[in-house]
Motif scaffolding. Structure first.
Motif, mmCIF file in Angstrom:
data_model
loop_
_atom_site.group_PDB
_atom_site.id
_atom_site.type_symbol
_atom_site.label_atom_id
_atom_site.label_comp_id
_atom_site.label_asym_id
_atom_site.label_seq_id
_atom_site.Cartn_x
_atom_site.Cartn_y
_atom_site.Cartn_z
ATOM 1 N N LYS A 103 -6.275 7.707 11.681
ATOM 2 C CA LYS A 103 -6.867 8.680 10.779
ATOM 3 C C LYS A 103 -7.245 9.974 11.499
ATOM 4 O O LYS A 103 -7.078 11.039 10.967
ATOM 5 N N GLY A 104 -7.748 9.801 12.720
ATOM 6 C CA GLY A 104 -8.186 10.978 13.454
ATOM 7 C C GLY A 104 -7.092 12.034 13.575
ATOM 8 O O GLY A 104 -7.359 13.205 13.739
ATOM 9 N N GLN B 120 -11.060 4.543 1.681
ATOM 10 C CA GLN B 120 -11.755 3.530 2.488
ATOM 11 C C GLN B 120 -12.623 2.656 1.610
ATOM 12 O O GLN B 120 -12.684 1.440 1.774
ATOM 13 N N ALA C 291 -7.280 3.108 10.451
ATOM 14 C CA ALA C 291 -8.477 3.906 10.682
ATOM 15 C C ALA C 291 -8.362 4.668 11.996
ATOM 16 O O ALA C 291 -8.841 5.790 12.106
ATOM 17 N N TRP D 21 -16.415 3.902 30.233
ATOM 18 C CA TRP D 21 -17.508 4.499 29.465
ATOM 19 C C TRP D 21 -17.414 6.021 29.519
ATOM 20 O O TRP D 21 -17.488 6.690 28.496
ATOM 21 N N VAL E 111 -22.494 13.255 24.904
ATOM 22 C CA VAL E 111 -21.458 13.971 24.162
ATOM 23 C C VAL E 111 -21.833 15.439 24.027
ATOM 24 O O VAL E 111 -21.005 16.338 24.229
ATOM 25 N N ASN F 130 4.116 12.956 6.247
ATOM 26 C CA ASN F 130 3.202 11.849 5.962
ATOM 27 C C ASN F 130 3.956 10.655 5.380
ATOM 28 O O ASN F 130 3.711 9.506 5.764
ATOM 29 N N PRO G 52 -9.008 -13.380 2.439
ATOM 30 C CA PRO G 52 -9.102 -12.015 1.904
ATOM 31 C C PRO G 52 -9.758 -11.056 2.884
ATOM 32 O O PRO G 52 -9.304 -9.946 3.087
ATOM 33 N N ARG G 53 -10.802 -11.554 3.534
ATOM 34 C CA ARG G 53 -11.507 -10.693 4.464
ATOM 35 C C ARG G 53 -10.605 -10.300 5.624
ATOM 36 O O ARG G 53 -10.537 -9.137 5.993
ATOM 37 N N HIS H 43 0.814 -1.215 0.000
ATOM 38 C CA HIS H 43 0.000 0.000 0.000
ATOM 39 C C HIS H 43 0.844 1.260 0.000
ATOM 40 O O HIS H 43 0.385 2.317 -0.385
ATOM 41 N N THR I 281 -13.861 -9.977 -3.589
ATOM 42 C CA THR I 281 -13.260 -11.307 -3.580
ATOM 43 C C THR I 281 -14.088 -12.294 -2.760
ATOM 44 O O THR I 281 -13.692 -13.433 -2.588
ATOM 45 N N GLU I 282 -15.238 -11.861 -2.246
ATOM 46 C CA GLU I 282 -16.070 -12.747 -1.417
ATOM 47 C C GLU I 282 -16.757 -13.802 -2.284
ATOM 48 O O GLU I 282 -16.929 -13.621 -3.499
ATOM 49 N N ARG J 73 -5.346 14.492 9.823
ATOM 50 C CA ARG J 73 -5.747 15.719 9.179
ATOM 51 C C ARG J 73 -6.547 16.598 10.131
ATOM 52 O O ARG J 73 -7.139 16.124 11.071
ATOM 53 N N PRO K 275 -10.239 -19.715 2.417
ATOM 54 C CA PRO K 275 -11.245 -18.930 1.708
ATOM 55 C C PRO K 275 -11.582 -17.645 2.450
ATOM 56 O O PRO K 275 -12.011 -16.670 1.867
ATOM 57 N N ARG K 276 -11.359 -17.620 3.778
ATOM 58 C CA ARG K 276 -11.697 -16.431 4.570
ATOM 59 C C ARG K 276 -10.567 -15.405 4.538
ATOM 60 O O ARG K 276 -10.725 -14.314 5.035
ATOM 61 N N ASP L 170 -10.369 16.798 1.136
ATOM 62 C CA ASP L 170 -9.814 15.926 2.160
ATOM 63 C C ASP L 170 -10.755 14.773 2.467
ATOM 64 O O ASP L 170 -10.368 13.595 2.436
ATOM 65 N N VAL M 253 -16.201 10.775 10.539
ATOM 66 C CA VAL M 253 -15.007 11.374 11.144
ATOM 67 C C VAL M 253 -14.792 12.783 10.600
ATOM 68 O O VAL M 253 -14.330 13.676 11.297
ATOM 69 N N ARG N 148 -6.445 -2.499 8.194
ATOM 70 C CA ARG N 148 -7.201 -1.272 8.131
ATOM 71 C C ARG N 148 -7.491 -0.725 9.520
ATOM 72 O O ARG N 148 -7.540 0.483 9.713
ATOM 73 N N ASP O 139 -15.180 11.328 22.995
ATOM 74 C CA ASP O 139 -16.151 11.569 21.913
ATOM 75 C C ASP O 139 -16.559 13.034 21.872
ATOM 76 O O ASP O 139 -16.677 13.623 20.801
ATOM 77 N N PRO P 138 2.983 4.190 -0.930
ATOM 78 C CA PRO P 138 3.288 4.781 -2.232
ATOM 79 C C PRO P 138 4.787 4.969 -2.389
ATOM 80 O O PRO P 138 5.444 5.560 -1.550
ATOM 81 N N THR Q 177 -7.898 -7.764 4.624
ATOM 82 C CA THR Q 177 -8.354 -6.405 4.352
ATOM 83 C C THR Q 177 -8.822 -5.739 5.634
ATOM 84 O O THR Q 177 -8.684 -4.537 5.798
ATOM 85 N N ARG R 152 -14.720 18.210 10.972
ATOM 86 C CA ARG R 152 -13.707 18.961 10.237
ATOM 87 C C ARG R 152 -14.340 19.762 9.121
ATOM 88 O O ARG R 152 -13.851 20.834 8.778
#
Lengths: 310, 318
Positions: A305-306, B202, A302, A108, B18, A260, A290-291, A6, B212-213, A309, A287-288, B194, B248, A298, A115, A8, A294, B252
């Motif tokens: 990600k927060g 994503q 993810a 919590w 929140v 980056n 790929p899931r 992935h 691919t499933e 930017r 067979p599972r 952005d 998310v 991620r 949040d 670049p 991916t 922003r």
């Protein structure tokens, strides 16, 4: 495996990023000393000029040398971004790691507080914070640092949760180790690589945030040069000098881009280390598979990600 | 049915917590600023007697928690107090500025969704090809370039080189709907890059996974066309990560609108907050932030419910 593919570019982009970051680091310390002319000296005879031997990057609307202003503005922009990223790291990462060991109610509540902080519109809140509390670079830096902190909280919490359920941590807990001891002894080593990646990303987004604030005239007094402030003043003279915003914009974009790239490279390098406990999942070819592949890489992406930017 | 109601209640409960916490932070910030109506309205000449009189008039001599609850309570009925600077009701100023910001934010969200979804699908379908690489490179560039640089570039291109769109000012839709749409194009595009890049990335990742499933192979064996497989079978199962990426980005988008508004000279909420914060006009600032937080929390609820719905059908199908 998937991470490497992935990324670049290859080794040379990493080297380029390292060189750029090194240059920027030098500028952050020695920028003003390197400036060929006085960044504040006005020259009404040479307003809004293009590139000339005397002014390599031209002059702005008051005849000030753009190259000198760019160099002199580097420390304000870069050091406050660094300070903001550090504030975010300290305020966010430590509670994030500790939150994995809190009782259910505390967990919590901590998550709701995070949040709530994430629900605050980032730039808007930073502007208000800095402007209401005295409109200085210190206030702006503090605001950006506090707003980056929730991202660090999430990253370090996610990384800690991955370690928390490991058997050796369970064994330590059963032997009576406190949360602090487990953090310092076991969790720290697993979480640190993730935090390094998150910090580099945060540095980039803090730089963008500082540039945005100074662009709006918040955090600095007018004559002092900053990259964002230079953009703002050039915006008013686009008709006379359309290439004006290019120099400060490129300075910002290249710095953030280099950070980056560096973060991606570090993630690829340490990804192998952090993924080791779960290695079987990445190498299974059923067979599972790929899931799983991916979904696997991620998840950490993810969560960072927060930070990536503003 | 009960399960759905429970989920909705849980989402609402979280959102309410929140909201209360975020507004509390906002209110505390205003109170901590040390700004007071006398200093804002009268400036340097304000005497201690003036300060006390105006503080009493605006109810600032009461305890902090009482003021917060009072503010939140009257905010729920639409009363956000009056500006210290102009004594115009805050809700009036906000009602004037809100449509501007809403237009830009909606435009940017649409741009991000359409552009991001389109490019993401394109990249996933042509996985490994030239188009896929191009999309990857473009999206990493888009996350690096700040919105205000994009905005300046757009102004240079469309204001000076090819004067297609207006580069400054806002025309309300009730006056001229065509002019309203054209004046929104550049700010929306600048703000959306952005989020659009993130959605594209994503969606590409999850769609490549979905394609691919086994059920996709099954659909292909059944002889269904590639378009039908992508749009009817794979895409509904792959949108959740892209939607949460949008979630998310909502804070922003709302916050980033400030800079876009300033550059394009639009009288929106961001500019209102910016100028009043520099004046120390605390009630206006608090009101704007309250509205912004409300927008973020509400769109969070909507996006959450959509994601839950789509993942719910996923589970029942499997």
């Amino acid at each position: 495996m998937t991470r490497a593919s992935h990324a670049p570019g290859g080794v040379w982009t990493v080297r380029l990023a390292l060189v750029l970051v090194a240059i920027v680091a030098v500028l952050a310390v020695a920028g003003p000393a390197l400036a060929p002319l006085d960044p504040l000296a006005q020259d009404t005879g040479h307003l809004l000029q293009g590139t000339t031997p005397a002014h390599l990057l031209g002059t702005d609307y008051l005849g000030r040398d753009v190259l000198s202003r760019l160099l002199a503005g580097a420390p304000a922009s870069l050091l406050s971004a660094l300070a903001a990223a550090l504030i975010g790291l300290v305020v966010g990462a430590v509670p994030g790691a500790l939150s994995a060991f809190l009782p259910r109610v505390g967990e919590w509540l901590a998550l709701r507080v995070v949040d709530a902080l994430l629900a605050l519109p980032f730039i808007l809140f930073a502007i208000v914070f800095a402007a209401l509390l005295g409109n200085g670079l210190v206030q702006a830096t503090t605001a950006i640092g506090l707003l980056i902190a929730p991202g660090f909280f999430r990253v370090s919490r996610a990384a800690t949760l991955r370690v928390r359920d490991a058997q050796y941590v369970e064994a330590a807990t059963l032997l009576g180790a406190s949360a602090w001891w487990v953090l310092g002894r076991h969790v720290w080593r697993q979480v640190a690589p993730t935090l390094v990646v998150a910090s580099i990303n945060a540095l980039g987004s803090a730089l963008l945030a500082v540039a945005s604030l100074t662009f709006l005239g918040i955090g600095v007094q007018p004559p002092a040069p900053t990259w964002g402030g230079m953009l703002a003043s050039d915006l008013g003279y686009l008709a006379q000098r359309p290439e004006g915003p290019l120099a400060p914009a490129l300075a910002i974009v290249f710095t953030v881009g280099a950070l980056n790239l560096l973060a991606d490279a570090v993630r690829d390098r340490v990804g192998a280390v952090t993924a080791r406990p779960r290695a079987p999942r990445a190498t299974t070819k059923g067979p599972r598979a790929p899931r799983a592949t991916t979904k696997g890489p991620r998840a950490p992406r993810a969560t960072t990600k927060g930070l990536s930017r503003v | 049915m009960n399960v759905v109601a429970g989920r909705v209640l849980a989402t609402l409960g979280t959102a309410a917590t929140v909201f209360v916490l975020a507004t509390f932070a906002t209110f505390a910030l205003g109170a901590a600023s040390g700004s007071n109506p006398a200093a804002v309205a009268l400036g340097e000449v304000a005497t201690q007697a003036d300060i006390d009189r105006l503080n009493h008039l605006f109810g600032l001599d009461r305890p902090f928690l009482v003021r917060y609850l009072d503010w939140l309570g009257s905010a729920l009925t639409g009363d956000l107090g009056t500006s210290w600077f102009t004594t115009i009701p805050v809700s009036d100023s906000i009602a004037q500025a809100f449509p501007v910001s809403l237009s830009i934010a909606t435009g940017a969200t649409l741009c991000a969704l359409l552009g991001g979804m389109g490019l993401g699908i394109l990249a996933a379908v042509t996985r490994g090809g030239v188009v896929d690489r191009l999309v990857t490179v473009l999206s990493s560039i888009a996350t690096t370039v700040p919105a205000f640089v994009v905005a300046i570039a757009l102004i240079l291109v469309f204001g000076y080189a090819i004067p297609l769109f207006p580069v400054a000012g806002y025309v309300p839709p009730e006056r001229d709907i065509g002019a309203w749409l054209t004046c929104l194009v550049l700010p929306s595009v600048a703000l959306s890059l952005d989020a659009g890049a993130d959605i594209a990335r994503q969606l590409r990742t999850s769609l490549v996974g979905a394609l691919t499933e086994n059920y996709v192979i099954g659909a292909r064996v059944h002889g269904l066309g590639p378009a039908r497989i992508v749009f009817r079978h794979a895409l509904p199962n792959a949108t959740a990560p892209a939607l949460s990426a949008l979630g998310v980005h909502v804070p922003r988008l709302v916050g980033g609108a400030v800079i876009t508004e300033v550059i394009f000279g639009m009288p929106g909420l961001g500019r209102l907050a910016n100028t009043s914060a520099l004046q120390g006009d605390v009630p206006v600032v608090q009101g704007v932030l309250l509205v912004a937080i409300l927008v973020v929390v509400l769109s969070g609820i909507v996006i959450n419910l959509i994601i839950r719905r789509s993942s719910g059908t996923d589970r029942s199908a499997a």
